[in-house]
Each structure stands twice: as C-alpha cells, then as structure tokens.
Design an enzyme around this catalytic site. Structure first.
Site, PDB file in Angstrom:
ATOM      1  N   LYS A   9       0.814  -1.219   0.000  1.00 18.67           N
ATOM      2  CA  LYS A   9       0.000   0.000   0.000  1.00 18.67           C
ATOM      3  C   LYS A   9       0.847   1.270   0.000  1.00 18.67           C
ATOM      4  O   LYS A   9       0.362   2.344  -0.375  1.00 18.67           O
ATOM      5  CB  LYS A   9      -0.939   0.015   1.207  1.00 18.67           C
ATOM      6  CG  LYS A   9      -1.800  -1.218   1.348  1.00 18.67           C
ATOM      7  CD  LYS A   9      -2.630  -1.514   0.117  1.00 18.67           C
ATOM      8  CE  LYS A   9      -3.495  -2.751   0.331  1.00 18.67           C
ATOM      9  NZ  LYS A   9      -4.299  -3.089  -0.859  1.00 18.67           N
ATOM     10  N   TYR A  40     -11.807 -15.374   3.251  1.00 19.82           N
ATOM     11  CA  TYR A  40     -10.933 -14.285   3.681  1.00 19.82           C
ATOM     12  C   TYR A  40     -10.496 -14.466   5.130  1.00 19.82           C
ATOM     13  O   TYR A  40     -11.328 -14.643   6.028  1.00 19.82           O
ATOM     14  CB  TYR A  40     -11.658 -12.941   3.528  1.00 19.82           C
ATOM     15  CG  TYR A  40     -10.827 -11.757   3.979  1.00 19.82           C
ATOM     16  CD1 TYR A  40      -9.985 -11.108   3.090  1.00 19.82           C
ATOM     17  CD2 TYR A  40     -10.880 -11.309   5.294  1.00 19.82           C
ATOM     18  CE1 TYR A  40      -9.210 -10.031   3.503  1.00 19.82           C
ATOM     19  CE2 TYR A  40     -10.105 -10.236   5.715  1.00 19.82           C
ATOM     20  CZ  TYR A  40      -9.283  -9.607   4.816  1.00 19.82           C
ATOM     21  OH  TYR A  40      -8.504  -8.543   5.220  1.00 19.82           O
ATOM     22  N   TYR A  98      -2.925 -12.728   3.218  1.00 21.28           N
ATOM     23  CA  TYR A  98      -2.702 -12.473   1.790  1.00 21.28           C
ATOM     24  C   TYR A  98      -1.544 -13.286   1.209  1.00 21.28           C
ATOM     25  O   TYR A  98      -1.750 -14.166   0.367  1.00 21.28           O
ATOM     26  CB  TYR A  98      -2.459 -10.976   1.563  1.00 21.28           C
ATOM     27  CG  TYR A  98      -3.597 -10.112   2.007  1.00 21.28           C
ATOM     28  CD1 TYR A  98      -4.722  -9.925   1.208  1.00 21.28           C
ATOM     29  CD2 TYR A  98      -3.575  -9.485   3.247  1.00 21.28           C
ATOM     30  CE1 TYR A  98      -5.788  -9.137   1.622  1.00 21.28           C
ATOM     31  CE2 TYR A  98      -4.631  -8.700   3.683  1.00 21.28           C
ATOM     32  CZ  TYR A  98      -5.733  -8.525   2.860  1.00 21.28           C
ATOM     33  OH  TYR A  98      -6.777  -7.759   3.277  1.00 21.28           O
TER      34      TYR A  98
END
Length: 333
Positions: A47, A259, A285
């Site tokens: 990010k 998730y 992730y």
C-alpha cells in the site's frame, strides 16, 4: 509513465531476490521474489506505493485528515496511518469488528501511529466511510476519503510505476520472467500491474490469486480489475502510446475457507518460506498466494526451466495477532 504528483513515503526500488533454497525444495521452476514487504513505511507493504499518489492528491486538495477502512488487522490501514503521520495529517480508520481486549499486530501499530479508530461491526470494506467523513466536516476538518485498499486508478498508478521498476531490475539482472504471482484482494495492485505490464511489453502471465470467495461489493471482481486497469492505463500511459489490453488472470482455486481463514496450506507456506529463505509471510494475503504457487508447482503448471516471480505484498505484522492459528501445535518453545 506520465508525471503525477507524488509524496515520498517508501524506499524504492525494493529488492529483487532469488530464492535458491525454495527453488531446490520444490525441484524447480526458478523462483524470484519482489520484496514489497520492504517498502520501509511502518514495516512495509504494497500500500505504500499507492499511498504516495493518494497522499499527494490529498495534500494538493488541502485535506488535513485521511479517512479509510479495512479489517481489524488491515495492512492498508496501518500504512495509511503511517503515511498520515509522515505527512502531518490526522488519520481516521474504520475497522471491521469490535474492539479486542488489547491491541495486537497491525492494530497495535495503528494505535502507536496515532490513528483515530472507529469500529464497524460486520462491515469491513468501508461501508460507513462517508458518514465518518461527514462527521469530520461538521467538526471543521477537511477529510480525504481513501478507498478500501487504496484501489482507485490513482492508487493503482503505484503498481504501474512498480512494473516499470521491475522491468529495469530484471533487465539489469539478466533475468527473464515467465510469470508473476501475487495476492489479489481489492484489485488495485492487480490493475496497476496489468496496465504496467502492457506499458513495458511484459509478455509473461500476470496472475492474481483470489484471497476471497466469490465477489465483493456486488461487482464481478475480474470485471472490476479490468475496468480499473483501463482507467489506470488512461491515467498513467504516456501520450501517444497505443492502448494496452491484457487479459485479467484471476485464479480462484486457492481461496480455501475464505478471507482471513488460516488453514493447512497457509500454515505450510508460512513455515516453508521462513525455514528455507528466512522470509515471513502474512496469514491473510501472501500466505494464501504462496500456498497457491506451491500447489501450482506441485501440479507441474510451470516447467522446471521457467522463472516465476512471486510479488511479496507484505503484511507480516498480522502474524503476531494470530499466533494460535499460524502455529496451533507449538509444542515446546
């Protein structure tokens, strides 16, 4: 890439590493790793690249507050809080769930970075962001809402630039990459890499590993990525360059139980990378994406002579909040 205002947050270029012990363990193909876990902003992560463009836009618009959302252990929220601190801005985070007994992992870092935290219960994708922004306006502040995951065309510009960065590194190292594998969740990293791949004429596969089951936010995820990639191309591609169209490759086979659910494949991936290469993966992730790569290699979906690049998007602080799931049978310590 066109010149776009940018606020420096990260240490770039991030390293391109060969993984010889993992390669030997798997019996080929050759595995490389792009280390965006080492971007340098509050323990790193992908990010940071997006936020360099998003924070520049916020400052240019006169904002004094960044507002964004994510899960309780959001890497995006942690890096946004760090970016706000570095830019001298306030940060408000809308996190899914309810307050835990004590902050751990990314949440602990959010607190240390000075973020103002709001809890969203069952919502974790920013469903209440506009309400928080409106509250801040009533308080006399000038908020800038950063979308979930930083996944707008402007945020994805960070990965258009990253693909240019990788192309230069691969050329300098004398390497040829046949495929790129990475975690795909909110779509911005995926879209930026697709648009950037077209710009640098990368001919290999660019494959995102779906982290979630099904489609989020009521839109076909592959279609969302394709739309965002086109918008990113329009924003970033130099004038006069013909439009680059790349197939959206989204592999949904490895989402497991959904998730954030850590199962045996994710645990195996975390342990294997740690013990062969001294590299840490996060439980949500990169562990899922690496478990996918391990399964693809085991199924001989790549030749032994191929070179596969795993793009490490960061997130290691979440390990410390989920020790019981990552190491459920710790034995003697």
């Amino acid at each position: 890439m066109r010149p776009i205002p940018r606020f420096t947050l990260g240490d770039f270029p991030t390293p391109l590493h060969r993984l010889p012990r993992l390669t030997a363990h798997m019996g080929g193909p050759r595995i490389l790793m792009k280390r965006d876990d080492l971007t340098g902003l509050a323990l790193g992560g992908n990010k940071t690249r997006k936020l360099e463009f998003l924070v520049a836009e916020a400052i240019g618009a006169g904002a004094d507050t960044l507002v964004t959302a994510g899960a309780a252990q959001s890497n995006h929220c942690r890096q946004t809080a760090a970016a706000a601190a570095k830019a001298g801005l306030r940060c408000d985070l809308l996190l899914g769930g309810t307050p835990p007994p004590s902050p751990q992992g990314n949440l602990l870092l959010d607190v240390l970075l000075g973020a103002h935290i709001h809890w969203g219960g069952d919502d974790r994708r920013g469903e209440g962001l506009d309400d928080i922004a409106a509250q801040l306006v009533r308080q006399g502040r000038k908020p800038c809402v950063i979308p979930y995951g930083g996944s707008s065309a402007l945020g994805a510009a960070g990965y258009f630039a990253a693909m240019e960065e990788l192309s230069a590194q691969v050329h300098q190292a004398g390497e040829t990459v046949d495929a790129i594998i990475f975690a795909s969740s909110s779509g911005g990293t995926h879209a930026g890499l697709l648009a950037g791949a077209a710009a640098v004429h990368f001919n290999g596969a660019v494959t995102g590993i779906a982290i979630e089951k099904g489609d989020a936010a009521g839109e076909n995820f592959a279609a969302l990525i394709g739309r965002l990639a086109r918008e990113t191309w329009d924003l970033c591609a130099p004038e006069g360059v013909a439009s680059g169209q790349r197939e959206v490759r989204l592999d949904r086979r490895f989402s497991g139980d959904g998730y954030g659910v850590v199962g045996p494949p994710e645990r195996e991936a975390i342990s294997l990378l740690a013990r062969t290469e001294g590299v840490l993966l996060d439980p949500v992730y990169t562990a899922k994406a690496m478990s996918a790569l391990i399964a693809m290699i085991a199924a001989r979906e790549f030749t032994r002579e191929a070179t596969v690049l795993f793009w490490h998007t960061g997130g290691a602080p979440a390990i410390f909040a989920r020790a019981d799931e990552v190491c459920p049978e710790r034995g003697e310590i």
